[in-house]
Design an enzyme around this catalytic site. Sequence first.
Site, PDB file in Angstrom:
ATOM      1  N   ASP A  49      19.663 -71.978  -6.596  1.00 25.29           N
ATOM      2  CA  ASP A  49      18.213 -72.071  -6.805  1.00 25.29           C
ATOM      3  C   ASP A  49      17.846 -71.552  -8.193  1.00 25.29           C
ATOM      4  O   ASP A  49      16.690 -71.671  -8.626  1.00 25.29           O
ATOM      5  CB  ASP A  49      17.426 -71.373  -5.687  1.00 25.29           C
ATOM      6  CG  ASP A  49      17.728 -69.885  -5.585  1.00 25.29           C
ATOM      7  OD1 ASP A  49      18.640 -69.401  -6.290  1.00 25.29           O
ATOM      8  OD2 ASP A  49      17.051 -69.201  -4.795  1.00 25.29           O
ATOM      9  N   SER A  50      18.831 -71.041  -8.933  1.00 26.70           N
ATOM     10  CA  SER A  50      18.616 -70.731 -10.352  1.00 26.70           C
ATOM     11  C   SER A  50      18.175 -71.987 -11.102  1.00 26.70           C
ATOM     12  O   SER A  50      17.643 -71.891 -12.214  1.00 26.70           O
ATOM     13  CB  SER A  50      19.901 -70.163 -10.977  1.00 26.70           C
ATOM     14  OG  SER A  50      20.995 -71.027 -10.734  1.00 26.70           O
ATOM     15  N   ASP A  88      22.179 -74.059  -2.374  1.00 28.07           N
ATOM     16  CA  ASP A  88      21.363 -72.896  -2.005  1.00 28.07           C
ATOM     17  C   ASP A  88      20.196 -73.273  -1.105  1.00 28.07           C
ATOM     18  O   ASP A  88      19.545 -74.300  -1.320  1.00 28.07           O
ATOM     19  CB  ASP A  88      20.748 -72.286  -3.280  1.00 28.07           C
ATOM     20  CG  ASP A  88      21.411 -70.979  -3.665  1.00 28.07           C
ATOM     21  OD1 ASP A  88      22.178 -70.421  -2.863  1.00 28.07           O
ATOM     22  OD2 ASP A  88      21.144 -70.519  -4.794  1.00 28.07           O
ATOM     23  N   LYS A 118      24.285 -71.903   0.969  1.00 25.41           N
ATOM     24  CA  LYS A 118      24.298 -70.469   0.659  1.00 25.41           C
ATOM     25  C   LYS A 118      22.911 -69.909   0.922  1.00 25.41           C
ATOM     26  O   LYS A 118      21.911 -70.581   0.632  1.00 25.41           O
ATOM     27  CB  LYS A 118      24.694 -70.227  -0.803  1.00 25.41           C
ATOM     28  CG  LYS A 118      24.640 -68.734  -1.187  1.00 25.41           C
ATOM     29  CD  LYS A 118      25.323 -68.441  -2.511  1.00 25.41           C
ATOM     30  CE  LYS A 118      24.478 -68.705  -3.738  1.00 25.41           C
ATOM     31  NZ  LYS A 118      23.193 -67.968  -3.781  1.00 25.41           N
ATOM     32  N   GLU A 120      20.608 -65.963   0.921  1.00 25.53           N
ATOM     33  CA  GLU A 120      20.601 -64.569   0.473  1.00 25.53           C
ATOM     34  C   GLU A 120      20.287 -63.625   1.630  1.00 25.53           C
ATOM     35  O   GLU A 120      19.428 -63.926   2.464  1.00 25.53           O
ATOM     36  CB  GLU A 120      19.559 -64.386  -0.645  1.00 25.53           C
ATOM     37  CG  GLU A 120      19.896 -65.202  -1.883  1.00 25.53           C
ATOM     38  CD  GLU A 120      18.914 -64.976  -3.026  1.00 25.53           C
ATOM     39  OE1 GLU A 120      18.032 -64.094  -2.928  1.00 25.53           O
ATOM     40  OE2 GLU A 120      19.028 -65.700  -4.030  1.00 25.53           O
ATOM     41  N   GLU A 186      26.446 -60.000  -6.111  1.00 25.27           N
ATOM     42  CA  GLU A 186      25.799 -60.088  -7.432  1.00 25.27           C
ATOM     43  C   GLU A 186      25.356 -58.718  -7.930  1.00 25.27           C
ATOM     44  O   GLU A 186      24.703 -57.952  -7.199  1.00 25.27           O
ATOM     45  CB  GLU A 186      24.592 -61.046  -7.359  1.00 25.27           C
ATOM     46  CG  GLU A 186      23.883 -61.161  -8.714  1.00 25.27           C
ATOM     47  CD  GLU A 186      22.949 -62.356  -8.831  1.00 25.27           C
ATOM     48  OE1 GLU A 186      22.930 -63.219  -7.933  1.00 25.27           O
ATOM     49  OE2 GLU A 186      22.227 -62.427  -9.851  1.00 25.27           O
TER      50      GLU A 186
HETATM   51  O1  KIV Z   1      21.239 -69.516  -7.877  1.00 16.88           O
HETATM   52  C1  KIV Z   1      22.366 -69.296  -8.361  1.00 16.88           C
HETATM   53  O2  KIV Z   1      22.796 -69.914  -9.352  1.00 16.88           O
HETATM   54  C2  KIV Z   1      23.183 -68.283  -7.721  1.00 16.88           C
HETATM   55  C3  KIV Z   1      24.424 -67.829  -8.421  1.00 16.88           C
HETATM   56  C4  KIV Z   1      24.104 -67.127  -9.663  1.00 16.88           C
HETATM   57  C5  KIV Z   1      25.310 -67.044  -7.536  1.00 16.88           C
HETATM   58  O3  KIV Z   1      22.852 -67.832  -6.671  1.00 16.88           O
END
Ligand code: KIV
Length: 273
Positions: A49-50, A88, A118, A120, A186
Amino acid sequence: MSVSKKTKSLTPPDITELKGERPIVSLAAYTTPVARMIDEHMDFVLVGDSVGMVMHGMPSTLGVTMDMMIMHGKAVRRGLQKALLVVDMPFGSYEQSPQQAFENASRLLRETECGAVKLEGGQAMAETIHYLTQRSIPVMAHIGLTPQAVNIFGGYKTQGRQEDANRIIADADAVQKAGAFSVVCEKIPDPLARKITRQIEIPTIGIGASADCDGQILVMDDMLGMFTDFKPKFVKRYGSLGEQVAYIAETYAKEVRERSFPAPEHVYDYAGD
Ligand code: KIV
């Protein structure tokens, strides 16, 4: 019927089995061309989600939507043959209940054809991780600095430096017990990441954690040096593409203004191709 010679993609169990065998390599990436370029070198590619901050200029990951994750997930899917695709779950798409998480995670699997999601959170998400994994959805967990909790943490600070170290160890234990096939750690102290890596049986994927994690992940654009104003300690810049892009744009603009581009070899005549 012709038999396709498609390369076999790595699966979540393949990633789990790499623990103790060799370091697991991954990058967060968001587009088809980049996915094609990195596929053969990666064990998994994360559509993180970055993407909201890196590709869309958002101030945090909180505004990222399911539709954005699906669009970028599909794009990366088109570029991968070998690496596992992990997508994510965005903020607000899984925290309300395990049922809400299943609805959105199954949509990610169906529409992007990713092999895993993924999400959190540690102990607080254990019930949800259990619910998903019991219903055929492989989950990669994410503990330590979880960027979706930026407002709770009061910034993107290193986690686990004080008493909260025990909470992070308990988080790692909880996500493993709940059925996660691996866990991103992280921005936590090196010795804490090492301790967790030794203590649990699923692979730890470090970002700002420890060289002793079972694997590493970086955001592609950070690693390429696309940003000149963002350089956390844990990022190693393997290039300075941001400066190169600016230089190339400047050169192009200059050539257009002085009419040296396009040159004769770039234009068409009435004949030829
Ligand atoms: O959103 C993302 O890119 C991440 C990674 C930095 C692990 O969660």
